[in-house]
Design an enzyme around this catalytic site. Structure first.
Site, PDB file in Angstrom:
ATOM      1  N   HIS A 209      63.793  32.173  48.720  1.00 13.05           N
ATOM      2  CA  HIS A 209      64.544  32.061  49.969  1.00 13.05           C
ATOM      3  C   HIS A 209      65.920  31.429  49.748  1.00 13.05           C
ATOM      4  O   HIS A 209      66.902  31.814  50.385  1.00 13.05           O
ATOM      5  CB  HIS A 209      63.746  31.252  50.988  1.00 13.05           C
ATOM      6  CG  HIS A 209      62.653  32.029  51.637  1.00 13.05           C
ATOM      7  ND1 HIS A 209      61.548  31.450  52.217  1.00 13.05           N
ATOM      8  CD2 HIS A 209      62.495  33.363  51.786  1.00 13.05           C
ATOM      9  CE1 HIS A 209      60.760  32.389  52.709  1.00 13.05           C
ATOM     10  NE2 HIS A 209      61.316  33.557  52.452  1.00 13.05           N
TER      11      HIS A 209
ATOM     12  N   CYS B   9      61.437  53.157  42.180  1.00 11.83           N
ATOM     13  CA  CYS B   9      61.499  52.149  43.243  1.00 11.83           C
ATOM     14  C   CYS B   9      61.630  50.739  42.682  1.00 11.83           C
ATOM     15  O   CYS B   9      61.505  49.762  43.413  1.00 11.83           O
ATOM     16  CB  CYS B   9      60.283  52.243  44.155  1.00 11.83           C
ATOM     17  SG  CYS B   9      58.704  51.953  43.346  1.00 11.83           S
TER      18      CYS B   9
END
Length: 600
Positions: free
Chosen positions: A195, A508
């Site tokens: 984060h 991906c």
């Protein structure tokens, strides 16, 4: 011989800055062991709650500040920390330690926080390991609050723009200072998907993490150059090195202006080949980013957020609503949903398994789902319901044998028949694809292509398994490279297998987000790339600059190369015909140059 002044870590937020080091001892304080009397228990619990309430108010203030400086999506990061403070089970355990063991509030909180931290550290779950920094952030603040320490003294405001160095950068510490006070961040611990890294990137502050042993060489006030693009810190630079860093920053800014101009433009190469660009989505809040950056569908919808931190699995209706939401944001475009990649401590309470010595090679992903077909069937029913609202597809992770694919297809058919009998609106068919991420899947690629509707390469895990290098280990970052000859040859095998069987093959993994690697992928035959939303403009810009014919020529040459250095030299020689070398260097974003903790 390497320069001893250069510290190497992981670039998590690009940019070049020159400034003074500002070392912050941001960590858990020493907590003395103290036993309380029986009559002090109630007041000690009240003291605990008071400290938690005070920290919550601080976090709410950080959330407001972040919403103003970076946007509402980034501000939601602090919701995770606030929810930890409000976690009933966690706080109940702390109170139990106070009541039954008669520990002081700070001692009880520290004990429980360290216990949870150790559990998450051993986890094979990238999501839980990311949450360690969130837990560390609130633990530091709660314990200092309980001990009566002044955080204002610990976090003394710098009187000039500085580069903050700390053991672990937490989200709250990232927004503690104003933008004109801090021009860069560096920490020993952390990954690109933490984060704090996300916040630094959103705020436009260059950041390097994973500087193992770096703090030992950093002195408060030392002159440094922080390179958040490549993940390095240069100590005591010369005048010439400072000038070079400033020039690199100017090139990076020039590239950013180029990227702004291609938003909304089609992903067509200079010689007219159309490349499909999709986004990878971990969390609901990333959907807006994917749309804003022009994603042509979603190449990987991770579903683990639906189960992490919960005591029970989500019901079919909840999953169906989310999958329908994703489909609604990308009408008439493919949305590829990966079935649960359960494993390690990603399990919800009912599925908690004994600790494994190596969870990445253990009971996870499709193995868990096939051992519990009811779990897989519930998720597939939800996907089939969303299929009625859009081009929703299913992707199966960690397939290493054709029997696993066949068994999963049987569950899909059973779920479809159930929905028909129940009269529930659902898709009449469901494309099923396989994620190629192990050497076994590479060697079985042709057989898997015959039995599936598409193939998708998870280059992060594929590189990890082929090279036997833990992609979350900062110490091994220099060994983790998708340009290794073995990885390149595996990628070619997969692309050729899909082509022979007439199946679409996509990538991906984050490899596709770095210019040199994307150039390689196009040369090996890939025409569908899916990356994290912020990387889409870079890949789109690259595609519009190059010729596929030149990429093919480079692709043929690298297959004959024996070393990583030879491969990167061949690719660089091929791509500089279309892209200025300075811009190419600026575009070497950290996501593809260093290991990531995401499962793809």
């Amino acid at each position: 011989m390497s320069d001893p002044r250069i510290l190497t870590g992981l670039g998590v937020s690009p940019g070049y800055v020159v400034g003074r080091a500002y070392v912050i001892p941001w960590g858990l304080p020493d907590v003395p062991h103290r036993v309380i009397s029986q009559r002090e228990i109630t007041s000690e619990i009240d003291r605990l709650q008071g400290a938690v309430d005070a920290v919550r108010r601080h976090l709410e203030g950080f959330r407001e500040r972040t919403a103003h400086r970076a946007g509402p999506s980034e501000a939601k990061i602090f919701d995770a920390q606030i929810l930890m403070l409000e976690d009933v089970e966690f706080m109940s355990e702390v109170e139990r330690l106070i009541r039954e063991n008669q520990l002081s509030a700070e001692r009880a909180f520290e004990f429980k926080a360290l216990e949870v931290r150790a559990l998450w550290a051993q986890s094979g779950s990238p999501v839980l390991r990311q949450r360690q920094a969130d837990l560390a952030g609130i633990s530091v603040r709660v314990l200092h609050q309980l001990l009566g320490h002044s955080l204002d003294e610990l976090l003394d405001q710098p009187d000039e723009p500085v580069i903050v160095f700390t053991q672990q950068l937490t989200p709250d510490l990232t927004v503690e200072f104003d933008r004109d006070q801090v021009i860069g961040f560096a920490s020993v611990q952390g990954t690109r998907t933490s984060h704090a890294a996300i916040l630094a990137h959103s705020l436009g502050i260059p950041c390097v993490m994973g500087l193992v042993g770096g703090l030992e060489k950093i002195e408060h006030g030392m002159s440094v150059i922080l390179d958040g693009t490549h993940g390095t810190v240069l100590l005591e630079p010369s005048i010439e090195e400072v000038a070079e860093a400033n020039a690199k920053e100017q090139r990076l800014q020039a590239l950013e202006r180029e990227l702004e101009r291609v938003v909304g433009q089609p992903g067509v190469t200079a010689d007219g080949v159309l490349i499909s660009l999709r986004g990878n989505v971990d969390l609901p809040e990333e959907l807006n980013q994917a749309v804003e950056h022009g994603a042509e569908g979603v190449g990987l919808v991770r579903t683990e957020f639906l189960i992490v931190g919960r005591t029970e699995l989500p019901q079919e209706d909840e999953q169906a609503r989310y999958f329908e939401l994703v489909a609604s944001r990308f009408p008439d475009q493919p949305v590829v949903i990966r079935s649960y990649d359960l494993g390690g401590d990603t399990f919800p309470a009912p599925f908690r398994a004994p600790a494994e010595a190596n969870p990445f090679l253990g009971w996870r992903a499709i193995r868990v789902c096939l051992d519990h077909p009811d779990v897989l069937r519930t998720q597939i029913r939800a996907i089939l319901r969303a299929r009625a609202a859009g081009d929703v597809q299913l992707m199966l992770p960690l397939i290493t044998q054709v029997e696993e694919l066949d068994a999963a297809r049987e569950v899909v058919e059973q779920a479809r028949e159930e929905l028909v009998r129940e009269g529930v609106r659902a898709g009449s068919d469901l494309p099923v694809g396989v994620m190629i991420e192990t050497p076994a899947a590479v060697y079985l690629a042709e057989e898997l292509a015959k039995r599936s509707d598409f193939l998708s390469v998870g280059t992060n895990d594929l590189t990890q398994y082929i090279l036997a290098v833990d992609r979350s280990n900062a110490r091994l970052a220099h060994r983790f490279t998708p340009f290794h000859p073995a990885v390149v040859r595996a990628l070619k095998i997969i692309a050729d297998a899909g082509t022979r069987e007439g199946r679409a093959v996509s990538v991906c993994g984050e490899m596709a987000s770095e210019p040199l690697a994307a150039f390689l992928l196009l040369g090996l035959g890939y025409r569908v790339l899916s990356v994290s939303p912020p990387r889409l403009p870079l890949v789109r810009w690259l595609i519009r600059q190059i010729d596929v014919s030149a990429a093919k020529q480079a692709g043929e040459s690298v297959l004959q190369a024996a070393t990583t250095q030879e491969i990167t030299a061949i690719l660089t020689e091929g791509i500089v015909e279309f892209i200025d070398l300075g811009l190419l260097e600026a575009g070497q974003l950290p996501a593809a140059r260093a290991p990531t903790t995401l499962n793809s």
